[in-house]
Write a protein that holds these residues in place. Structure first.
Motif, PDB file in Angstrom:
ATOM      1  N   TYR A  88       0.840  -1.201   0.000  1.00 55.30           N
ATOM      2  CA  TYR A  88       0.000   0.000   0.000  1.00 55.30           C
ATOM      3  C   TYR A  88       0.874   1.249   0.000  1.00 55.30           C
ATOM      4  CZ  TYR A  88      -3.918   3.050   0.942  1.00 55.30           C
ATOM      5  OH  TYR A  88      -4.873   4.020   0.843  1.00 55.30           O
ATOM      6  N   PRO A  89       0.634   2.170  -0.951  1.00 53.33           N
ATOM      7  CA  PRO A  89       1.444   3.389  -0.977  1.00 53.33           C
ATOM      8  C   PRO A  89       1.079   4.323   0.175  1.00 53.33           C
ATOM      9  CG  PRO A  89      -0.267   3.507  -2.652  1.00 53.33           C
ATOM     10  CD  PRO A  89      -0.350   2.137  -2.028  1.00 53.33           C
ATOM     11  N   LYS A  90       2.077   4.847   0.834  1.00 55.95           N
ATOM     12  CA  LYS A  90       1.905   5.817   1.925  1.00 55.95           C
ATOM     13  C   LYS A  90       0.973   5.305   3.029  1.00 55.95           C
ATOM     14  CE  LYS A  90       2.838   9.659  -1.149  1.00 55.95           C
ATOM     15  NZ  LYS A  90       2.383  10.935  -1.686  1.00 55.95           N
ATOM     16  N   PRO A  91       1.298   4.203   3.658  1.00 52.12           N
ATOM     17  CA  PRO A  91       0.421   3.660   4.702  1.00 52.12           C
ATOM     18  C   PRO A  91       0.264   4.604   5.898  1.00 52.12           C
ATOM     19  CG  PRO A  91       2.510   2.502   4.660  1.00 52.12           C
ATOM     20  CD  PRO A  91       2.493   3.400   3.465  1.00 52.12           C
ATOM     21  N   ALA A  92       1.199   5.510   6.095  1.00 55.25           N
ATOM     22  CA  ALA A  92       1.096   6.442   7.225  1.00 55.25           C
ATOM     23  C   ALA A  92      -0.160   7.304   7.126  1.00 55.25           C
ATOM     24  CB  ALA A  92       2.343   7.323   7.282  1.00 55.25           C
ATOM     25  N   LYS A  93      -0.685   7.491   5.926  1.00 54.26           N
ATOM     26  CA  LYS A  93      -1.920   8.277   5.758  1.00 54.26           C
ATOM     27  C   LYS A  93      -3.135   7.582   6.374  1.00 54.26           C
ATOM     28  CE  LYS A  93      -1.103  11.176   1.794  1.00 54.26           C
ATOM     29  NZ  LYS A  93      -1.695  11.651   0.545  1.00 54.26           N
TER      30      LYS A  93
END
Length: 97
Positions: A81-86
């Motif tokens: 998943y791209p940018k999971p911190a979001k």
């Protein structure tokens, strides 16, 4: 959505959730219904069948795969998943330390 609702209702999150039983349009109720539908679809479950039974069947299936040494996808954000911190917030309730 939660912040908006909390700004309009006194009594905190419990009071917001109590409004789910009131008649009329309710954005939080709509969000819950959407979440329920998406989770059912993601797991291949049916709302018309026993949900706990379906979950138990899934747990047995996962346990059988693990026992055979087959791969099992762990819960949480998938590795690709791209940018999971979001998807992670820091405004949740945490246990006292």
């Amino acid at each position: 959505m939660r912040d908006e609702a909390l700004g309009k209702i006194t009594g905190g999150l419990r009071a917001v959730h109590r409004t789910l039983g009131l008649p009329g349009k309710h954005p939080l109720m709509d969000a819950h219904a959407t979440l329920d539908a998406v989770v059912l679809k993601a797991y291949g479950f049916s709302a018309k069948k026993d949900l706990l039974g379906q979950l138990l069947d899934l747990n047995h299936e996962v346990a059988a795969r693990e026992a055979k040494g087959q791969s099992v996808t762990a819960p949480g954000v998938s590795k690709g998943y791209p940018k999971p911190a979001k998807l992670v917030t820091d405004d949740c309730i945490r246990p006292a330390e």
